[in-house]
Design a protein around this motif. Structure first.
Motif, PDB file in Angstrom:
ATOM      1  N   PHE A 105       0.819  -1.208   0.000  1.00 59.53           N
ATOM      2  CA  PHE A 105       0.000   0.000   0.000  1.00 59.53           C
ATOM      3  C   PHE A 105       0.861   1.269   0.000  1.00 59.53           C
ATOM      4  CE2 PHE A 105      -2.478  -3.389   2.008  1.00 59.53           C
ATOM      5  CZ  PHE A 105      -3.615  -3.373   1.204  1.00 59.53           C
ATOM      6  N   ASN A 106       0.410   2.247  -0.714  1.00 61.27           N
ATOM      7  CA  ASN A 106       1.110   3.516  -0.846  1.00 61.27           C
ATOM      8  C   ASN A 106       1.219   4.209   0.514  1.00 61.27           C
ATOM      9  OD1 ASN A 106       2.048   6.049  -1.482  1.00 61.27           O
ATOM     10  ND2 ASN A 106       0.453   6.531  -2.971  1.00 61.27           N
ATOM     11  N   SER A 107       2.434   4.369   1.006  1.00 62.37           N
ATOM     12  CA  SER A 107       2.638   4.959   2.335  1.00 62.37           C
ATOM     13  C   SER A 107       2.167   6.404   2.413  1.00 62.37           C
ATOM     14  CB  SER A 107       4.119   4.889   2.725  1.00 62.37           C
ATOM     15  OG  SER A 107       4.913   5.649   1.818  1.00 62.37           O
ATOM     16  N   LYS A 108       2.017   7.066   1.263  1.00 60.17           N
ATOM     17  CA  LYS A 108       1.577   8.460   1.272  1.00 60.17           C
ATOM     18  C   LYS A 108       0.157   8.597   1.821  1.00 60.17           C
ATOM     19  CE  LYS A 108       4.504  10.106  -2.524  1.00 60.17           C
ATOM     20  NZ  LYS A 108       4.547  10.720  -3.883  1.00 60.17           N
ATOM     21  N   VAL A 109      -0.642   7.547   1.674  1.00 62.72           N
ATOM     22  CA  VAL A 109      -2.011   7.593   2.198  1.00 62.72           C
ATOM     23  C   VAL A 109      -1.990   7.669   3.711  1.00 62.72           C
ATOM     24  CG1 VAL A 109      -4.177   6.322   2.402  1.00 62.72           C
ATOM     25  CG2 VAL A 109      -2.970   6.394   0.212  1.00 62.72           C
ATOM     26  N   LEU A 110      -1.227   6.798   4.341  1.00 63.56           N
ATOM     27  CA  LEU A 110      -1.135   6.811   5.800  1.00 63.56           C
ATOM     28  C   LEU A 110      -0.484   8.104   6.284  1.00 63.56           C
ATOM     29  CD1 LEU A 110      -1.874   5.120   8.225  1.00 63.56           C
ATOM     30  CD2 LEU A 110       0.384   4.048   8.120  1.00 63.56           C
ATOM     31  N   ASP A 111       0.500   8.580   5.549  1.00 65.03           N
ATOM     32  CA  ASP A 111       1.135   9.854   5.919  1.00 65.03           C
ATOM     33  C   ASP A 111       0.120  10.991   5.890  1.00 65.03           C
ATOM     34  OD1 ASP A 111       3.566   8.597   6.208  1.00 65.03           O
ATOM     35  OD2 ASP A 111       4.323   9.177   4.224  1.00 65.03           O
ATOM     36  N   LYS A 112      -0.714  10.988   4.861  1.00 64.01           N
ATOM     37  CA  LYS A 112      -1.735  12.034   4.726  1.00 64.01           C
ATOM     38  C   LYS A 112      -2.759  11.935   5.854  1.00 64.01           C
ATOM     39  CE  LYS A 112      -3.820  15.229   2.038  1.00 64.01           C
ATOM     40  NZ  LYS A 112      -3.195  16.471   1.561  1.00 64.01           N
ATOM     41  N   LEU A 113      -3.149  10.717   6.214  1.00 62.91           N
ATOM     42  CA  LEU A 113      -4.101  10.520   7.308  1.00 62.91           C
ATOM     43  C   LEU A 113      -3.501  10.982   8.640  1.00 62.91           C
ATOM     44  CD1 LEU A 113      -5.457   7.037   6.216  1.00 62.91           C
ATOM     45  CD2 LEU A 113      -6.852   9.100   6.492  1.00 62.91           C
ATOM     46  N   LYS A 114      -2.237  10.673   8.862  1.00 60.94           N
ATOM     47  CA  LYS A 114      -1.569  11.113  10.096  1.00 60.94           C
ATOM     48  C   LYS A 114      -1.473  12.631  10.141  1.00 60.94           C
ATOM     49  CE  LYS A 114       1.213   6.986  11.002  1.00 60.94           C
ATOM     50  NZ  LYS A 114       2.581   6.425  11.140  1.00 60.94           N
ATOM     51  N   LEU A 115      -1.243  13.214   8.981  1.00 60.19           N
ATOM     52  CA  LEU A 115      -1.186  14.670   8.896  1.00 60.19           C
ATOM     53  C   LEU A 115      -2.527  15.283   9.307  1.00 60.19           C
ATOM     54  CD1 LEU A 115       0.979  16.742   7.884  1.00 60.19           C
ATOM     55  CD2 LEU A 115      -0.200  16.724   5.703  1.00 60.19           C
ATOM     56  N   TYR A 116      -3.600  14.672   8.832  1.00 56.42           N
ATOM     57  CA  TYR A 116      -4.941  15.156   9.185  1.00 56.42           C
ATOM     58  C   TYR A 116      -5.189  15.018  10.684  1.00 56.42           C
ATOM     59  CZ  TYR A 116     -10.012  15.419   9.572  1.00 56.42           C
ATOM     60  OH  TYR A 116     -11.285  15.769   9.956  1.00 56.42           O
ATOM     61  N   VAL A 117      -4.804  13.882  11.254  1.00 53.86           N
ATOM     62  CA  VAL A 117      -4.996  13.665  12.695  1.00 53.86           C
ATOM     63  C   VAL A 117      -4.220  14.700  13.488  1.00 53.86           C
ATOM     64  CG1 VAL A 117      -4.610  12.060  14.609  1.00 53.86           C
ATOM     65  CG2 VAL A 117      -5.434  11.201  12.410  1.00 53.86           C
ATOM     66  N   SER A 118      -2.983  14.949  13.088  1.00 50.20           N
ATOM     67  CA  SER A 118      -2.158  15.936  13.772  1.00 50.20           C
ATOM     68  C   SER A 118      -2.808  17.316  13.716  1.00 50.20           C
ATOM     69  CB  SER A 118      -0.768  15.977  13.135  1.00 50.20           C
ATOM     70  OG  SER A 118       0.083  16.857  13.813  1.00 50.20           O
ATOM     71  N   TRP A 119      -3.342  17.654  12.538  1.00 51.85           N
ATOM     72  CA  TRP A 119      -4.024  18.948  12.382  1.00 51.85           C
ATOM     73  C   TRP A 119      -5.282  19.010  13.242  1.00 51.85           C
ATOM     74  CZ3 TRP A 119      -8.997  19.519  10.400  1.00 51.85           C
ATOM     75  CH2 TRP A 119      -9.409  20.834  10.210  1.00 51.85           C
ATOM     76  N   TYR A 120      -6.041  17.924  13.242  1.00 57.61           N
ATOM     77  CA  TYR A 120      -7.324  17.889  13.957  1.00 57.61           C
ATOM     78  C   TYR A 120      -7.143  18.183  15.448  1.00 57.61           C
ATOM     79  CZ  TYR A 120     -11.966  16.115  15.302  1.00 57.61           C
ATOM     80  OH  TYR A 120     -13.243  15.985  15.793  1.00 57.61           O
ATOM     81  N   PHE A 121      -6.087  17.635  16.044  1.00 59.23           N
ATOM     82  CA  PHE A 121      -5.875  17.780  17.484  1.00 59.23           C
ATOM     83  C   PHE A 121      -4.854  18.869  17.843  1.00 59.23           C
ATOM     84  CE2 PHE A 121      -7.541  13.403  17.267  1.00 59.23           C
ATOM     85  CZ  PHE A 121      -8.518  13.474  18.252  1.00 59.23           C
ATOM     86  N   GLU A 122      -4.417  19.624  16.849  1.00 54.79           N
ATOM     87  CA  GLU A 122      -3.347  20.587  17.110  1.00 54.79           C
ATOM     88  C   GLU A 122      -3.734  21.633  18.147  1.00 54.79           C
ATOM     89  OE1 GLU A 122      -0.124  23.311  14.742  1.00 54.79           O
ATOM     90  OE2 GLU A 122      -2.036  22.911  13.786  1.00 54.79           O
ATOM     91  N   ASP A 123      -4.915  22.178  18.029  1.00 60.29           N
ATOM     92  CA  ASP A 123      -5.331  23.211  18.977  1.00 60.29           C
ATOM     93  C   ASP A 123      -5.395  22.655  20.401  1.00 60.29           C
ATOM     94  OD1 ASP A 123      -6.437  25.886  19.642  1.00 60.29           O
ATOM     95  OD2 ASP A 123      -8.239  24.734  20.116  1.00 60.29           O
ATOM     96  N   SER A 124      -5.952  21.474  20.543  1.00 59.74           N
ATOM     97  CA  SER A 124      -6.038  20.841  21.853  1.00 59.74           C
ATOM     98  C   SER A 124      -4.653  20.573  22.437  1.00 59.74           C
ATOM     99  CB  SER A 124      -6.822  19.525  21.737  1.00 59.74           C
ATOM    100  OG  SER A 124      -6.789  18.812  22.958  1.00 59.74           O
ATOM    101  N   ASN A 125      -3.748  20.073  21.614  1.00 57.02           N
ATOM    102  CA  ASN A 125      -2.399  19.770  22.097  1.00 57.02           C
ATOM    103  C   ASN A 125      -1.630  21.035  22.459  1.00 57.02           C
ATOM    104  OD1 ASN A 125      -2.803  17.031  21.764  1.00 57.02           O
ATOM    105  ND2 ASN A 125      -1.924  16.983  19.710  1.00 57.02           N
ATOM    106  N   THR A 126      -1.865  22.097  21.706  1.00 58.53           N
ATOM    107  CA  THR A 126      -1.220  23.373  22.020  1.00 58.53           C
ATOM    108  C   THR A 126      -1.696  23.895  23.372  1.00 58.53           C
ATOM    109  OG1 THR A 126      -1.026  23.915  19.666  1.00 58.53           O
ATOM    110  CG2 THR A 126      -0.867  25.740  21.233  1.00 58.53           C
ATOM    111  N   ARG A 127      -2.992  23.787  23.629  1.00 58.05           N
ATOM    112  CA  ARG A 127      -3.543  24.218  24.929  1.00 58.05           C
ATOM    113  C   ARG A 127      -3.005  23.349  26.063  1.00 58.05           C
ATOM    114  NH1 ARG A 127      -9.901  24.409  24.156  1.00 58.05           N
ATOM    115  NH2 ARG A 127      -9.827  25.405  26.205  1.00 58.05           N
TER     116      ARG A 127
END
Length: 366
Positions: free
Chosen positions: A277-299
């Motif tokens: 499987f193309n690793s770029k897909v999982l990388d993109k999903l991880k990127l989205y997860v990181s973005w989704y929780f970024e505000d919470s993690n910053t706080r």
């Protein structure tokens, strides 16, 4: 009042708890500290305020004996993080006879936590795997075209991370929500909550030193008394994980959930099969997860005063991501549908991969 210092380590799971508990146990054998790993059922009893308090009373009695015998007592279990009332009940009791009580916990980027949770727990959970497949099908994604861990991330994205809940049913991914709530609950007791990020690629020596720093202990405390600083979790072969997950999601009894099957799962000297499987897909999903929780993690980092390391980078300001979660969700789903169309063209390669990893499992058990 006793001069003992008590540290309550609350986890959560997949954040260094296994390694720390091995270190605590090893150090306790030197008779320099007292250590108790609390049973999950006892934590449940404290959380629910169960009338059947026998095991809870036994725990409190055991802790009191340790407090009267050692200058330092560590109480630990990763399940505490899912049971905040249990932490408060424990801290309230211990504070009556200890000099000080501190609550210590760790966190890690949710993008990494999800990968670890899948490869340690979820791929064995038949019910959850079937649920994940159903989520994908309802969104018009063909599960066979994605790897098990990709399906896990995609389902999490589609459900607002509900499908990534713990096996207990609780969702703990918002570290800030849990730790800040715990701090509020413990404030009347004047008990501090201290938090640190589990560093990617960090050693157990680093983990032990971070625990010491949070707990106001000498940085080399466990270096002196523990000989298990090289203990690590077993690394599961990714292809075995994939084929076992596939069998479980189809309703087969592949591998029970108990850890006594780790011998099979830790086989590493197996036939080398190239990833399908193309690793770029999982990388993109991880990127989205990181973005989704970024505000919470910053706080979280701001409130508990530590630097949160974002492995995929920090994107909230001037990023390629949209500011609106619904808009960004549509973008990631568009990307996934495009990838699905490409994989459908090459479905023969995917089917061949599954045949190869199935033979790999046979080699592991024969």
């Amino acid at each position: 009042m006793n001069r003992c210092k008590v540290i309550i380590h609350v986890g959560p799971g997949k954040c260094g708890s296994f390694s720390l508990q091995k270190i605590f146990l090893d150090a306790s054998r030197s008779r320099h500290l007292g250590y108790i790993k609390v049973a999950p059922n006892t934590i449940k009893a404290m959380e629910s305020n169960s009338l059947e308090t026998g095991e809870v009373d036994e725990l409190f009695d055991a802790i009191k004996k340790l407090v009267n015998s050692f200058p330092l007592v560590i109480i630990s279990h990763e399940f505490f993080f899912q049971n905040l009332n249990a932490i408060v009940k424990l801290a309230t009791n211990v504070k009556q006879f200890a000099r000080s009580v501190t609550v210590v916990g760790f966190c890690r980027p949710q993008s990494a936590f999800l990968a670890s949770a899948y490869s340690q727990w979820i791929f064995r959970d038949k019910t959850r795997l079937i649920e994940i497949d159903d989520i994908l099908r309802k969104a018009c994604f063909n599960p066979i075209l994605f790897s098990g861990v990709e399906r896990y991330y995609i389902a999490a994205v589609l459900t607002g991370f509900d499908s990534a809940r713990q096996r207990s049913g609780r969702n703990i991914l918002d570290w800030y929500k849990h730790y800040s709530q715990l701090a509020i609950m413990l404030k009347p007791l004047n008990i501090k909550v201290k938090v640190e990020q589990l560093l990617s690629g960090g050693t157990n020596v680093t983990l032990a030193k971070n625990f010491c720093r949070l707990s106001d202990l000498n940085a080399d405390y466990f270096t002196k008394y523990a000989t298990s600083l090289n203990v690590i979790n077993p690394a599961y072969n990714e292809h075995l994980v994939e084929v076992i997950a596939n069998g479980n999601r189809l309703g087969l009894d592949m591998i029970p959930n108990e850890h006594y099957n780790d011998r099979l799962l830790s086989f590493s000297n197996l036939q080398n099969i190239a990833p399908c499987f193309n690793s770029k897909v999982l990388d993109k999903l991880k990127l989205y997860v990181s973005w989704y929780f970024e505000d919470s993690n910053t706080r979280l980092a701001d409130e508990f005063q530590f630097d949160f390391n974002f492995p995929e980078g920090k994107y909230i300001n001037g990023s390629v991501f949209a500011k609106d979660k619904e808009c960004e969700l549509n973008l990631i789903l568009k990307f996934l549908r495009s990838e699905q169309e490409l994989r459908l063209i090459d479905i023969e390669s995917i089917l061949l991969y599954h045949q190869q990893i199935s033979s790999l499992l046979l080699k592991a058990v024969i």
